[in-house]
Scaffold this active site. Structure first.
Site, mmCIF file in Angstrom:
data_model
loop_
_atom_site.group_PDB
_atom_site.id
_atom_site.type_symbol
_atom_site.label_atom_id
_atom_site.label_comp_id
_atom_site.label_asym_id
_atom_site.label_seq_id
_atom_site.Cartn_x
_atom_site.Cartn_y
_atom_site.Cartn_z
ATOM 1 N N GLU A 111 0.820 -1.204 0.000
ATOM 2 C CA GLU A 111 0.000 0.000 0.000
ATOM 3 C C GLU A 111 0.863 1.267 0.000
ATOM 4 O O GLU A 111 0.548 2.220 -0.689
ATOM 5 C CB GLU A 111 -0.928 -0.018 1.222
ATOM 6 N N ASP A 112 1.939 1.258 0.774
ATOM 7 C CA ASP A 112 2.666 2.512 1.010
ATOM 8 C C ASP A 112 4.036 2.615 0.348
ATOM 9 O O ASP A 112 4.708 3.636 0.470
ATOM 10 C CB ASP A 112 2.868 2.725 2.525
#
Ligand code: MN
Length: 723
Positions: free
Chosen positions: A76-77
């Protein structure tokens, strides 16, 4: 903050076979991926996945779960991909990380309880492997523990609200009581700081008063000893949030609350629970309406106990919970405990997967979740299929949409609105354009691209699965058919008008509506295309002076509208049949009572009755087994005249003069017969041939009809048509 070697120590304490190399690789991968990222606290980002992994270790989770915790934010990051993770850590970890990533993409807009229930379903559907949900809850737990570092008050509020509305109830539903309580308390403090501080202060004050908790416990113990009931008694303060909720729900002040402390009497078995209840109600005055039997009716998460409120030994209202040891463990530690307890007792359990017997409770959790209605049964079920019929996807705004399994972006479009479906041109799933027939997966985010001139295509019917989409597409296509009919009807009318040298203005047609029993021009055209109306009828209304000449044709048209269908399966009155056999009257010969008949057995379709002279019987010459002798039962037929009618076909030659069709139909009416179908086979200037199906009682009736017709002056020939 926990360090990597401390994490490994913690894991090895409960799992001496832990794959330390794998966990270390996940740690290094996460460290590299997050690089210089920082938490709001200013600490390196890596502290977060490490803490989440540590929480998972507290739950005594397996290697894959620990790795997933370490990697849970990388996709996600950071630039890391699920594919990379699959290569380095295998399918299991990749699947789990992917699941957690999908959950992270959900935005929580709606705060209602129903929404929480939707999410519970979603979580379950997405985590056939419930470890995904456990990582997510651990992630949230650590984020809440560090929420103080968040700078924006609005973000704090949002995260706390989400925690209270979604994550705490989820933790509750799967029996993670410690997690649930901690989440609730932290979120409550953020959302209602004053109320939280207030309740804390009041609790401190109560606690300081005369050691009331131990004194009440002693009293209760004495009562039990008097009755020779071995038990354990304790009292525990409720959490600030549960006190607050009760105050709000029941509209009570703090002083009016009876159950700031819950006293518990824990005994060996269920009968003793009820015995204890009886003694308590004998000695102390019970407060009406406060008794709850969660033993007979467990809470959905499996919780069992008897609850009652009484005026206690010091004349204050107290709540007492009575339960067995096993119920107590479940109440404290969730359904996992239930399983462990059974194991401790030496009861047989057969977890289907022996690779990780210490995690068998995960499966038990899943089972418990899907079947919480019957606690007796929830340990016995083995399959998670409750949500297999559905696929859960998201709109671009993050709304959760549940569709039948196998749904496509088109089903999604129609679930929003039929107008969206009709104009659906293409679709993006997770940001990529995909074919409309693509099957959606749990957690997909679906975006529909519409175009003004897009129309449903008949091919769509082949791959949509939801009833809503199917119905909308069919409705649309039917309306197209209707348009096509209208176009055809208009053409037919125009052609007929040209042929007969009529000219009319479309507006004039309005005048015909009432007489022709149509509601609109479209109706009129469709009627003509479907053969319900004849152009002739239209012209007769428009040009009445011309009517006389064409009268016959109009009569014909009128009569042809009285068609009706005859149900040939209801025929009775034949002897020689086996009861219950389906019966058909041969349409080739249409035998009438009074004529010799024979039955032919059709495999699987009953018996067909033919006239003995039917030419079609030739084909059965080689199959004598199929012939059965049958006979009309005249008596039965006579008794049931009203219901029994048989079809026969006539060919009639009729003079082409006004009123001839009318005389024809009147003659049939006069002998009590009935026209079923009628069509013109042949039309000349001076005569036309009609094929006509009639319903009669029997051969004699039919012969009466024939002679009545022969007597008409306009009839030049009548014959029966057979075969
Ligand atoms: Mn995280």
């Amino acid at each position: 903050m926990i360090r990597q070697y401390e994490l490994i120590d913690k894991i090895q304490k409960y799992n001496d076979k832990a794959n330390v190399a794998l966990i270390n690789r996940a740690y290094v991968f996460s460290m590299k991926a997050h690089g210089n990222q920082k938490r709001a606290s200013g600490e390196p980002y890596l502290t977060h996945p490490l803490e989440v992994a540590s929480i998972m270790a507290d739950m005594k989770m397996d290697d894959a779960s620990i790795c997933t915790a370490l990697l849970h934010d990388t996709v996600e990051d950071t630039l890391a991909t699920v594919e990379e993770i699959r290569e380095l850590f295998g399918d299991e970890v990749a699947m789990l990380v992917d699941g957690v990533t999908k959950l992270s993409r959900i935005t929580f807009n709606d705060k209602t309880v129903e929404q929480a229930e939707n999410f519970r379903k979603l979580f379950l559907a997405m985590s056939k492997d419930i470890r995904v949900l456990l990582v997510k809850l651990s992630d949230r737990l650590h984020n809440m523990r560090t929420i103080g570092h968040m700078k924006k008050e609005a973000s704090k509020q949002r995260v706390a609200r989400e925690t209270l509305d979604i994550f705490a109830p989820l933790a509750d539903r799967i029996g993670l009581y410690a997690v649930k309580t901690e989440l609730e308390e932290m979120a409550f403090e953020v959302l209602y700081p004053e109320e939280h501080a207030n309740i804390l202060a009041r609790l401190d004050y109560v606690r300081l008063q005369d050691d009331i908790i131990p004194r009440i416990c002693d009293e209760l113990r004495e009562v039990m000893t008097e009755h020779d009931i071995p038990c354990e008694v304790n009292g525990r303060e409720k959490t600030t949030y549960s006190i607050y909720r009760k105050m709000v729900k029941k509209n009570l002040t703090f002083d009016q609350l009876t159950d700031i402390v819950a006293y518990r009497v824990i005994v060996k078995d269920v009968p003793t629970c009820y015995e204890v209840l009886g003694h308590i109600h004998n000695i102390y005055k019970a407060i009406p309406g406060r008794f709850k039997d969660y033993i007979s009716n467990p809470k959905p998460n499996g919780y069992q106990s008897l609850h009652t409120s009484v005026i206690g030994p010091y004349a204050n209202r107290i709540e007492i919970q009575i339960r067995t040891n096993e119920m107590h463990e479940v109440a404290e530690n969730g359904i996992a405990a239930h399983w462990l307890y059974k194991q401790k007792e030496g009861k047989t359990i057969s977890p289907s997967d022996e690779r990780h017997p210490q995690y068998a409770w995960l499966r038990q959790l899943i089972e418990a979740l899907q079947n919480t209605d019957d606690p007796q049964e929830f340990m016995e079920n083995t399959k998670m299929d409750l949500f297999e019929d559905n696929v859960f996807v998201f709109s671009p705004k993050g709304d959760l949409i549940s569709l039948p399994h196998g749904s496509t972006p088109l089903d999604f479009a129609y679930s929003i609105h039929s107008a969206v479906g009709h104009s659906c041109q293409s679709a993006k799933v997770n940001g990529r354009i995909v074919p409309l027939r693509t099957k959606l997966q749990n957690g997909d985010q679906v975006e529909i691209i519409t175009a003004k001139n897009q129309r449903p295509s008949p091919g769509w019917r082949e791959f949509v699965v939801s009833a809503k989409a199917k119905a909308a597409i069919n409705r649309y296509l039917r309306s197209l058919e209707r348009e096509e009919q209208e176009r055809l009807g208009r053409e037919m009318l125009e052609k007929a008008a040209r042929r007969e040298s009529y000219s009319y203005n479309e507006k004039d047609l309005n005048k015909c509506f009432e007489q022709l029993d149509v509601r609109s021009l479209e109706d009129l055209y469709a009627g003509i295309a479907q053969g319900r109306l004849f152009p002739r009828q239209v012209f007769d209304v428009l040009y009445p002076q011309q009517q006389e000449v064409n009268r016959t044709e109009q009569e014909l048209a009128n009569i042809s509208t009285i068609r009706r269908r005859v149900d040939d399966d209801t025929v009775i009155g034949i002897d020689g049949l086996i009861a219950g056999m389906a019966l058909h009257i041969g349409r080739c010969c249409n035998p009438l009572p009074g004529e010799p008949i024979v039955g032919i057995i059709n495999t699987g379709r009953g018996v067909t009755i033919h006239a003995k002279n039917c030419r079609n019987l030739d084909q059965y010459d080689d199959e004598p087994d199929r012939w059965i002798p049958v006979k009309w039962n005249e008596t039965a037929l006579d008794n049931d005249k009203a219901n029994k009618a048989f079809q026969a076909r006539l060919r009639v030659s009729l003079a082409h003069v006004p009123g001839s069709l009318s005389s024809f139909s009147t003659a049939i009416f006069n002998v009590d017969a009935n026209i079923v179908d009628l069509r013109i086979d042949n039309k000349n200037t001076d005569s036309f041939d009609i094929a006509c199906d009639v319903e009669v009682q029997n051969l004699a009736h039919f012969e009466r009809l024939m002679s009545a017709l022969r007597n008409l002056s306009c009839v030049s020939a009548v014959e029966r048509v057979v075969g």
